[in-house]
Design a protein around this motif. Structure first.
Motif, PDB file in Angstrom:
ATOM      1  N   ALA A   1      -0.206 -14.025 -18.633  1.00  0.00           N
ATOM      2  CA  ALA A   1       1.037 -13.728 -17.922  1.00  0.00           C
ATOM      3  C   ALA A   1       1.966 -12.833 -18.734  1.00  0.00           C
ATOM      4  N   ARG A   2       1.852 -12.878 -20.056  1.00  0.00           N
ATOM      5  CA  ARG A   2       2.743 -12.071 -20.897  1.00  0.00           C
ATOM      6  C   ARG A   2       2.527 -10.565 -20.681  1.00  0.00           C
ATOM      7  N   LEU A   3       1.376 -10.188 -20.125  1.00  0.00           N
ATOM      8  CA  LEU A   3       1.142  -8.766 -19.836  1.00  0.00           C
ATOM      9  C   LEU A   3       2.011  -8.279 -18.687  1.00  0.00           C
ATOM     10  N   GLY A   4       2.502  -9.202 -17.870  1.00  0.00           N
ATOM     11  CA  GLY A   4       3.437  -8.852 -16.814  1.00  0.00           C
ATOM     12  C   GLY A   4       2.792  -8.616 -15.457  1.00  0.00           C
ATOM     13  N   THR A   5       3.600  -8.818 -14.411  1.00  0.00           N
ATOM     14  CA  THR A   5       3.120  -8.612 -13.040  1.00  0.00           C
ATOM     15  C   THR A   5       2.780  -7.151 -12.789  1.00  0.00           C
ATOM     16  N   GLY A   6       3.590  -6.256 -13.353  1.00  0.00           N
ATOM     17  CA  GLY A   6       3.333  -4.839 -13.157  1.00  0.00           C
ATOM     18  C   GLY A   6       1.968  -4.424 -13.655  1.00  0.00           C
ATOM     19  N   PHE A   7       1.565  -4.948 -14.823  1.00  0.00           N
ATOM     20  CA  PHE A   7       0.248  -4.597 -15.347  1.00  0.00           C
ATOM     21  C   PHE A   7      -0.849  -5.156 -14.450  1.00  0.00           C
ATOM     22  N   ARG A   8      -0.610  -6.308 -13.849  1.00  0.00           N
ATOM     23  CA  ARG A   8      -1.626  -6.862 -12.954  1.00  0.00           C
ATOM     24  C   ARG A   8      -1.838  -5.963 -11.732  1.00  0.00           C
TER      25      ARG A   8
ATOM     26  N   ASP B   1      -5.293  10.400 -13.193  1.00  0.00           N
ATOM     27  CA  ASP B   1      -5.844   9.681 -14.338  1.00  0.00           C
ATOM     28  C   ASP B   1      -5.015   9.879 -15.598  1.00  0.00           C
ATOM     29  N   ASN B   2      -4.583  11.114 -15.859  1.00  0.00           N
ATOM     30  CA  ASN B   2      -3.794  11.367 -17.053  1.00  0.00           C
ATOM     31  C   ASN B   2      -2.498  10.571 -17.031  1.00  0.00           C
ATOM     32  N   THR B   3      -1.850  10.537 -15.895  1.00  0.00           N
ATOM     33  CA  THR B   3      -0.579   9.825 -15.788  1.00  0.00           C
ATOM     34  C   THR B   3      -0.788   8.319 -15.794  1.00  0.00           C
ATOM     35  N   THR B   4      -1.838   7.838 -15.133  1.00  0.00           N
ATOM     36  CA  THR B   4      -2.123   6.406 -15.132  1.00  0.00           C
ATOM     37  C   THR B   4      -2.340   5.885 -16.547  1.00  0.00           C
ATOM     38  N   ALA B   5      -2.962   6.703 -17.404  1.00  0.00           N
ATOM     39  CA  ALA B   5      -3.212   6.280 -18.787  1.00  0.00           C
ATOM     40  C   ALA B   5      -1.931   6.072 -19.582  1.00  0.00           C
ATOM     41  N   THR B   6      -0.814   6.659 -19.134  1.00  0.00           N
ATOM     42  CA  THR B   6       0.454   6.494 -19.846  1.00  0.00           C
ATOM     43  C   THR B   6       1.206   5.240 -19.408  1.00  0.00           C
ATOM     44  N   LEU B   7       0.764   4.587 -18.352  1.00  0.00           N
ATOM     45  CA  LEU B   7       1.512   3.454 -17.808  1.00  0.00           C
ATOM     46  C   LEU B   7       1.346   2.185 -18.640  1.00  0.00           C
ATOM     47  N   THR B   8       0.150   1.962 -19.174  1.00  0.00           N
ATOM     48  CA  THR B   8      -0.102   0.718 -19.915  1.00  0.00           C
ATOM     49  C   THR B   8       0.847   0.526 -21.092  1.00  0.00           C
ATOM     50  N   PRO B   9       1.010   1.519 -21.999  1.00  0.00           N
ATOM     51  CA  PRO B   9       1.953   1.302 -23.107  1.00  0.00           C
ATOM     52  C   PRO B   9       3.405   1.203 -22.678  1.00  0.00           C
ATOM     53  N   MET B  10       3.724   1.555 -21.431  1.00  0.00           N
ATOM     54  CA  MET B  10       5.084   1.381 -20.916  1.00  0.00           C
ATOM     55  C   MET B  10       5.334  -0.053 -20.471  1.00  0.00           C
ATOM     56  N   MET B  11       4.278  -0.755 -20.107  1.00  0.00           N
ATOM     57  CA  MET B  11       4.423  -2.102 -19.563  1.00  0.00           C
ATOM     58  C   MET B  11       3.963  -3.195 -20.516  1.00  0.00           C
ATOM     59  N   VAL B  12       3.191  -2.820 -21.544  1.00  0.00           N
ATOM     60  CA  VAL B  12       2.595  -3.802 -22.447  1.00  0.00           C
ATOM     61  C   VAL B  12       3.012  -3.495 -23.879  1.00  0.00           C
ATOM     62  N   GLY B  13       3.348  -4.517 -24.649  1.00  0.00           N
ATOM     63  CA  GLY B  13       3.722  -4.331 -26.045  1.00  0.00           C
ATOM     64  C   GLY B  13       2.545  -3.895 -26.901  1.00  0.00           C
ATOM     65  N   LYS B  14       2.832  -3.297 -28.068  1.00  0.00           N
ATOM     66  CA  LYS B  14       1.777  -2.795 -28.940  1.00  0.00           C
ATOM     67  C   LYS B  14       0.777  -3.881 -29.326  1.00  0.00           C
ATOM     68  N   ASP B  15       1.262  -5.101 -29.546  1.00  0.00           N
ATOM     69  CA  ASP B  15       0.371  -6.170 -29.969  1.00  0.00           C
ATOM     70  C   ASP B  15      -0.621  -6.559 -28.879  1.00  0.00           C
ATOM     71  N   ASP B  16      -0.272  -6.265 -27.626  1.00  0.00           N
ATOM     72  CA  ASP B  16      -1.132  -6.645 -26.504  1.00  0.00           C
ATOM     73  C   ASP B  16      -1.936  -5.472 -25.959  1.00  0.00           C
ATOM     74  N   LEU B  17      -1.836  -4.303 -26.594  1.00  0.00           N
ATOM     75  CA  LEU B  17      -2.571  -3.141 -26.092  1.00  0.00           C
ATOM     76  C   LEU B  17      -4.086  -3.338 -26.184  1.00  0.00           C
ATOM     77  N   VAL B  18      -4.542  -4.048 -27.210  1.00  0.00           N
ATOM     78  CA  VAL B  18      -5.976  -4.273 -27.351  1.00  0.00           C
ATOM     79  C   VAL B  18      -6.521  -5.037 -26.156  1.00  0.00           C
ATOM     80  N   ILE B  19      -5.862  -6.156 -25.802  1.00  0.00           N
ATOM     81  CA  ILE B  19      -6.359  -6.951 -24.677  1.00  0.00           C
ATOM     82  C   ILE B  19      -6.176  -6.208 -23.358  1.00  0.00           C
ATOM     83  N   ALA B  20      -5.076  -5.473 -23.206  1.00  0.00           N
ATOM     84  CA  ALA B  20      -4.853  -4.721 -21.974  1.00  0.00           C
ATOM     85  C   ALA B  20      -5.922  -3.645 -21.804  1.00  0.00           C
ATOM     86  N   ASN B  21      -6.196  -2.894 -22.872  1.00  0.00           N
ATOM     87  CA  ASN B  21      -7.221  -1.852 -22.801  1.00  0.00           C
ATOM     88  C   ASN B  21      -8.612  -2.444 -22.617  1.00  0.00           C
TER      89      ASN B  21
END
Length: 408
Positions: A11-18, A126-146
């Motif tokens: 849940a910490r990744l947020g609704t937007g990331f889902r 695709d290029n723009t979609t790739a920029t959305l994850t680091p906007m919604m997820v903290g650096k520590d959670d980028l590994v799990i998000a990716n």
């Protein structure tokens, strides 16, 4: 008790990331379907190896031509809106292609034009979609998000999509493209639910300067040792990879003796390898430095080309694709995570576009060489070229690969 959903998607990744993840998974399924259906459509309309290699070229050239500008727009404007508009254009092109096929008026030229326009729209999406994850997820959670995004890419784009695309193509030329159209429309609906924080230019009266913004993206990439080395390696190895993979649909049919389903099957096996790489990635990176990991990966890629050039056995080729799939996932996940952790939010689009240029510059040049070699010397020739070129590049890049860092 922690639910399965919480384990897979905390849940910490947020609704937007889902919402973003759901959209990514659906559109990746559509892209996987099209990855098999596009070359099969061209191969049905013509047996000219050079024309068939163009089906790869029209997928790889648009990112090279439009990737940099897509990165500038992503850093300058509302990223969610860019994704929505680009996917809407992609849907319109797919609808037009379906109409041409239904009416029996599709030709090699019109099919290549439609595939090109679809690829151009995908560049911006695709290029723009790739920029959305680091906007919604903290650096520590980028590994799990990716990792979650990468798992969807492998299972749906590479594992499930190609055989579904090949099977739908067997039922009728129209079905795979109509299926992708529906999935793109669903992705549009899901992205429309996302809310993003502000980014990019902070003052409304700042005058856009495309050249200056592009230079800033290139300059930052060159100054950062890890990202610079990744970009250089990707550029060089996509040159050899593109030569071999541009004629893969002919290779599976002529050298391996497989039909249309066989082409999708080999891509699926590569996806299974990617899933294996997903499971092993954490354990591997805890024990092996990223520099050593990159060296091992390039050796694997070099001998992949040699093995495919030598074999005529679908079983041997399948084993090679399995190993290559694991390597491709490990390489890709490392590249994306290192880049996203290191790059400032306002530069994500441009630095990402520099990486895209490196990917597709190699693929475009390689695909042209692959088409010429296959026409003159047979479908195995591009794989021999890829093996020889990769071996030389491994030696030249060997020391530079140790510049890869574990973090930013």
């Amino acid at each position: 008790m922690v639910t399965v959903v919480e384990r897979v998607l905390p849940a910490r990744l947020g609704t937007g990331f889902r919402w973003l993840l759901a959209s990514s998974w659906l559109t990746n399924l559509g892209d996987g379907i099209a990855a098999a259906a596009g070359p099969l459509l061209i191969a049905t309309l013509t047996r000219d190896p050079l024309m068939i290699s163009l089906s790869a070229l029209v997928s790889w050239a648009p990112p090279l031509l439009f990737g940099l500008y897509a990165g500038v727009l992503a850093d300058r404007h509302d990223r969610r809106r860019i994704v929505l508009v680009a996917n809407a254009v992609r849907a319109l092109v797919l609808a037009a292609l379906v109409v041409l096929m239904v009416t029996g008026t599709v030709t090699v030229v019109t099919a290549l034009v439609a595939l090109t326009l679809r690829s151009i729209a995908e560049v911006f999406a695709d290029n723009t979609t790739a920029t959305l994850t680091p906007m919604m997820v903290g650096k520590d959670d980028l590994v799990i998000a990716n990792a979650r995004l990468g798992t969807g890419f492998i299972t749906l784009n590479q594992l499930a999509g190609p055989p579904i695309g090949a099977a739908l193509f067997g039922l009728g030329f129209t079905w795979p493209f109509a299926g992708q159209l529906l999935l793109v429309l669903a992705g549009i609906v899901l992205v429309s639910r996302i809310t993003l924080p502000p980014h990019g230019r902070q003052t409304a009266d700042a005058k856009p300067d495309t050249v200056r913004e592009l230079v800033a993206g290139f300059s930052w990439t060159i100054r950062h040792a890890a990202v610079r080395t990744l970009a250089l390696t990707i550029l060089i190895f996509n040159f050899t990879f593109g030569a071999a993979w541009s004629v893969l649909v002919l290779y599976t049919q002529e050298q391996l003796g497989l039909g249309a389903m066989g082409f999708g099957l080999m891509t699926t096996i590569s996806g299974i390898g990617g899933l294996i790489g997903t499971g092993l990635y954490g354990a591997i990176t805890r024990r092996v430095s990223l520099g050593a990991l990159m060296r091992i990966g390039l050796i694997i890629e070099t001998f992949t080309h040699l093995g495919l050039a030598l074999t005529r056995s679908p079983w041997v080729a399948g084993g090679i694709f399995l190993v290559f799939g694991a390597h491709a996932f490990i390489w890709g996940t490392t590249s994306v995570t290192v880049r996203q952790r290191a790059v400032p939010r306002e530069l994500q689009g441009r630095v990402g576009s520099v990486n895209t240029i490196c990917v597709y510059a190699g693929l475009v040049v390689g695909s042209l060489i692959g088409g010429v070699l296959a026409t003159r010397f047979g479908v195995a020739a591009p794989f021999w070229f890829a093996f020889a070129g990769s071996a030389v590049f491994v030696v030249l890049l060997w020391r530079q690969l140790m510049h890869i860092a574990h973090d930013d």
